[in-house]
Scaffold this active site. Sequence first.
Site, PDB file in Angstrom:
ATOM      1  CB  SER A 129       2.123   8.601   0.578  1.00 10.48           C
ATOM      2  OG  SER A 129       1.568   8.189  -0.567  1.00 10.48           O
ATOM      3  CB  CYS A 144      -0.659   0.221   6.357  1.00  8.80           C
ATOM      4  SG  CYS A 144       0.327   1.594   5.484  1.00  8.80           S
ATOM      5  CG  ASN A 145      -1.397   5.466   4.871  1.00 11.47           C
ATOM      6  OD1 ASN A 145      -1.365   4.587   4.332  1.00 11.47           O
ATOM      7  ND2 ASN A 145      -1.152   6.797   4.901  1.00 11.47           N
ATOM      8  NE  ARG A 146      -3.940   6.150   0.331  1.00 13.74           N
ATOM      9  CZ  ARG A 146      -3.896   7.528   0.399  1.00 13.74           C
ATOM     10  NH1 ARG A 146      -5.018   8.130   0.446  1.00 13.74           N
ATOM     11  NH2 ARG A 146      -2.698   8.060   0.729  1.00 13.74           N
ATOM     12  N   GLY A 166       8.585 -10.145  11.914  1.00 12.93           N
ATOM     13  CA  GLY A 166       7.739 -10.053  10.861  1.00 12.93           C
ATOM     14  C   GLY A 166       8.631 -10.124   9.662  1.00 12.93           C
ATOM     15  CB  ALA A 167      10.452 -11.997   7.512  1.00  4.78           C
TER      16      ALA A 167
END
Length: 435
Positions: free
Chosen positions: A93, A34-36, A175-176
């Site tokens: 992270s 999600c972030n890389r 969202g589950a």
Amino acid sequence: MREKLAIPEAEWPRAVGELCGLNHIEEAAVLSTCNRMEIYVLALSRHRGIKEVTEWMSKISGIPVSEIRQHRFLLYDNDATQHLFEVSAGLDSLVLGEGQILAQVKQVVKVGQGLVGFGRNISGLFKHAITVGKRVRTETNISAGAVSVSSAAVELALMKLPESSHATARMLVIGAGKMGKLVIKHLVAKGCTKMVVVNRSEERVAAIREEIKDIEIIYKPQEEMLRCAAEADVIFTSTASETPLFLKENVTDLPPIYENVGGLRLFIDISVPRNVGSCVNDLETARVYNVDDLKEVVAANKEDRLRKAMEAQAIIGEESKQFQAWRDSLETVPTIKKLRAYAERIRTAELEKCLSKFDDDIPKKSRKAVDDLSRGIVNKILHGPMQHLRCDGSDSRTLSETLENMHALNRMFSLETQISVLEQKIRSKVEQNQK
């Protein structure tokens, strides 16, 4: 840009195949979270390899090469090894020591098993990174506190809310999936006893409800999302939707938030692509925080982060040396092959010369006996040099001694006078791609 470049896990094998189809790339791996977005390659040429990978990234994303160049970062050799070890340990992270990234590094190895392009070097690197990640988490206290993007999302929400409202703020989770489930767990850990969960189906929510007892989890279908948002103070979004769920026009008419919970409706969006448009921030009644904003949570614990990171760096330093020794030891493999091929050429030539002196009707048994004799002599002569080229930790020989032996044998037998392995590989790849 990161969203355009993101490669879903299901497409990692295709990406590795395409990368290894490039003229100067031998092995590859993709780490897309999600972030890389990171691509690891073993390149036959540094300059040409970077050029080919950058052009490939442009092709799959539609982003011009010039724009990618402005935002990419490049690391080579030991620096690249060090970086992946830091990533796996959770040092790179948004949340120090978060556990999800180690699971994602493990997934790269799992998906890579059996892929031709996920070769000896890259797979060795990622497997060693998993060892480093486990060791750092075992030997330091790095995982204490927020350990994932989801837990940081919850901490950020609580930082933005007045402390007096922590127990009463109305929480909505959209969202589950994995991330949504973790948000719910962290909310519960922080004392939340009631929340609404919007999901396409009730099945996942029911499973979470079964797992987390004594907490009121109210399920609502996707169609009721806006009505649920109207009754929520904090909204966490973590869906795989390709388009935003909330834009300015969706949020404008939502009822105001009471002052006792801060007067602002908080959207904590941990989805990639984003579920909440940045335009929502234009409203005076709402605030949107996404993955990048979670850095604020990290900053709140900076001193502790530095101390733990120093402990982890010492471990990473040791492991980097070990991995580099293994990598360097691979350098002797081509020399071993070339020396054996050199000896085999001499053996077969001399064998043919010897057998030509006899009649054609020489018995097969005699022919085989001479062949076996020549093989035995060559193997016995090669045994000593081969032993001195191996660096597997079975004896006290150091890596530097092994490499010295390799260079000496290359000189003595003129093994380097052949076309280099590198040139042969590049030539064959170019020819293959031109067919």
